[in-house]
Design a protein around this motif. Sequence first.
Motif, PDB file in Angstrom:
ATOM      1  N   ALA A  97       0.725  -1.245  -0.020  1.00 34.92           N
ATOM      2  CA  ALA A  97       0.050  -0.186  -0.042  1.00 34.92           C
ATOM      3  C   ALA A  97       0.861   1.179  -0.072  1.00 34.92           C
ATOM      4  CB  ALA A  97      -0.834   0.014   1.167  1.00 34.92           C
ATOM      5  N   SER A  98       0.610   2.362  -0.589  1.00 32.82           N
ATOM      6  CA  SER A  98       1.283   3.431  -0.706  1.00 32.82           C
ATOM      7  C   SER A  98       0.503   4.769  -0.832  1.00 32.82           C
ATOM      8  CB  SER A  98       2.274   3.482  -1.674  1.00 32.82           C
ATOM      9  OG  SER A  98       1.745   3.265  -3.058  1.00 32.82           O
ATOM     10  N   TRP A  99       1.011   5.880  -0.552  1.00 32.21           N
ATOM     11  CA  TRP A  99       0.257   7.077  -0.730  1.00 32.21           C
ATOM     12  C   TRP A  99       1.329   8.286  -1.123  1.00 32.21           C
ATOM     13  CZ3 TRP A  99       1.273  11.848   1.720  1.00 32.21           C
ATOM     14  CH2 TRP A  99       0.052  13.031   1.639  1.00 32.21           C
ATOM     15  N   VAL A 100       1.052   9.047  -1.976  1.00 32.77           N
ATOM     16  CA  VAL A 100       1.882  10.135  -2.550  1.00 32.77           C
ATOM     17  C   VAL A 100       1.297  11.584  -2.416  1.00 32.77           C
ATOM     18  CG1 VAL A 100       2.771  11.150  -4.800  1.00 32.77           C
ATOM     19  CG2 VAL A 100       2.837   8.594  -4.326  1.00 32.77           C
ATOM     20  N   ALA A 101       1.809  12.297  -1.869  1.00 31.02           N
ATOM     21  CA  ALA A 101       1.321  13.822  -1.758  1.00 31.02           C
ATOM     22  C   ALA A 101       0.773  14.402  -3.140  1.00 31.02           C
ATOM     23  CB  ALA A 101       2.545  14.613  -1.213  1.00 31.02           C
ATOM     24  N   CYS A 120       9.162   8.208  -5.512  1.00 26.35           N
ATOM     25  CA  CYS A 120       9.046   7.152  -4.443  1.00 26.35           C
ATOM     26  C   CYS A 120       7.995   7.617  -3.814  1.00 26.35           C
ATOM     27  CB  CYS A 120      10.243   7.357  -3.575  1.00 26.35           C
ATOM     28  SG  CYS A 120      10.294   6.252  -2.258  1.00 26.35           S
ATOM     29  N   PRO A 121       6.868   7.026  -3.143  1.00 25.94           N
ATOM     30  CA  PRO A 121       5.718   7.390  -2.495  1.00 25.94           C
ATOM     31  C   PRO A 121       6.371   8.022  -1.227  1.00 25.94           C
ATOM     32  CG  PRO A 121       5.434   5.164  -3.327  1.00 25.94           C
ATOM     33  CD  PRO A 121       6.773   5.682  -3.634  1.00 25.94           C
ATOM     34  N   ASP A 122       5.624   8.674  -0.486  1.00 23.43           N
ATOM     35  CA  ASP A 122       5.908   9.706   0.724  1.00 23.43           C
ATOM     36  C   ASP A 122       5.637   8.551   1.816  1.00 23.43           C
ATOM     37  OD1 ASP A 122       6.148  12.599   0.007  1.00 23.43           O
ATOM     38  OD2 ASP A 122       4.406  12.045  -1.343  1.00 23.43           O
ATOM     39  N   ASN A 147      15.501   5.997  -0.957  1.00 20.78           N
ATOM     40  CA  ASN A 147      14.998   6.390  -2.280  1.00 20.78           C
ATOM     41  C   ASN A 147      13.978   7.558  -1.909  1.00 20.78           C
ATOM     42  OD1 ASN A 147      15.682   5.081  -4.933  1.00 20.78           O
ATOM     43  ND2 ASN A 147      15.665   3.364  -3.524  1.00 20.78           N
ATOM     44  N   GLY A 148      13.680   7.930  -0.480  1.00 17.77           N
ATOM     45  CA  GLY A 148      12.970   9.168  -0.356  1.00 17.77           C
ATOM     46  C   GLY A 148      11.737   8.894   0.534  1.00 17.77           C
ATOM     47  N   ALA A 149      11.282   7.531   0.697  1.00 21.46           N
ATOM     48  CA  ALA A 149      10.095   7.686   1.711  1.00 21.46           C
ATOM     49  C   ALA A 149      10.251   8.247   2.737  1.00 21.46           C
ATOM     50  CB  ALA A 149       9.684   6.208   1.877  1.00 21.46           C
ATOM     51  N   ARG A 150       9.135   8.964   3.119  1.00 21.07           N
ATOM     52  CA  ARG A 150       9.156   9.830   4.533  1.00 21.07           C
ATOM     53  C   ARG A 150       8.643   9.021   5.694  1.00 21.07           C
ATOM     54  NH1 ARG A 150       5.086  14.276   2.755  1.00 21.07           N
ATOM     55  NH2 ARG A 150       5.563  15.014   4.837  1.00 21.07           N
ATOM     56  N   LEU A 151       7.604   7.982   5.416  1.00 24.49           N
ATOM     57  CA  LEU A 151       7.151   7.185   6.591  1.00 24.49           C
ATOM     58  C   LEU A 151       7.047   5.695   5.763  1.00 24.49           C
ATOM     59  CD1 LEU A 151       6.335   6.793   9.456  1.00 24.49           C
ATOM     60  CD2 LEU A 151       4.149   7.535   8.766  1.00 24.49           C
ATOM     61  N   ALA A 152       7.417   4.699   6.273  1.00 19.81           N
ATOM     62  CA  ALA A 152       7.500   3.297   5.927  1.00 19.81           C
ATOM     63  C   ALA A 152       7.097   2.274   7.003  1.00 19.81           C
ATOM     64  CB  ALA A 152       8.688   2.973   4.935  1.00 19.81           C
ATOM     65  N   ARG A 166      11.572   5.975   9.308  1.00 20.97           N
ATOM     66  CA  ARG A 166      11.237   7.360   9.134  1.00 20.97           C
ATOM     67  C   ARG A 166      12.401   7.941   8.400  1.00 20.97           C
ATOM     68  NH1 ARG A 166       9.675   6.387  14.455  1.00 20.97           N
ATOM     69  NH2 ARG A 166       7.642   6.632  14.819  1.00 20.97           N
ATOM     70  N   ALA A 167      11.958   9.081   7.629  1.00 21.26           N
ATOM     71  CA  ALA A 167      13.311   9.690   6.822  1.00 21.26           C
ATOM     72  C   ALA A 167      14.287  10.240   7.721  1.00 21.26           C
ATOM     73  CB  ALA A 167      12.531  10.868   5.903  1.00 21.26           C
ATOM     74  N   GLY A 168      15.575  10.065   7.768  1.00 19.57           N
ATOM     75  CA  GLY A 168      16.640  10.667   8.514  1.00 19.57           C
ATOM     76  C   GLY A 168      16.905   9.742   9.675  1.00 19.57           C
TER      77      GLY A 168
END
Length: 199
Positions: A97-101, A120-122, A147-152, A166-168
């Motif tokens: 499942a995924s979500w993109v802003a 990359c999805p957020d 690759n840039g997911a902010r939350l996974a 989480r990113a970072g």
Amino acid sequence: MRPSFSEHSLVLRGPYLGKMTDDEFFDFCQQHPELRIERTANHEILIMSPTGSRSGKRNFELLVELGIWHKANPLGEAFDSSTGFTLPDGSVKSPDASWVAAEKWSSLTLEQQSRYAPLCPDFIVELASESDEVSSLQQKMLDWQRNGARLAWLIVPKTETAYIYRAGQLEPEVVQGFDQELSGEEVLQVFRLRLAELR
């Protein structure tokens, strides 16, 4: 092209695959719609087996919860497990499942949106089946993070464990027990998933 087998997928390798363009890979996938296909950053092609029925049921519950939130909070676009994304490292992956802003999605052309969107999805979720090797999925989560997911989220029903990336953040947060809830935090504001729905 040399085939090999991992526990749950057929892996195709060879010099031709390294030269396969994104358009050629997309066409290859369209010729085999019955298969779930991903591509690594090294252009290896992974052909995965269908999910088991219990895993499919859990994934449906997850998508329902995400869909309810999405309809009430139209801040972007939500996607199911058959959706492929071309990531910055050149791999093509399909999360459960995924979500993109909205601003990221609307920056793409209609042609890009119609193929494996180059982004990359957020937010992404990977839901482990009972036979999945968790260490392999954890590596995949690091790929999403890089690759840039902010939350996974990696959710493992067999052990009732969730890993939050989480990113970072260098190490994932571990949530033990399906009596807990997961929060969409600042990425999916006010979204909460009751893990008990995935038992």
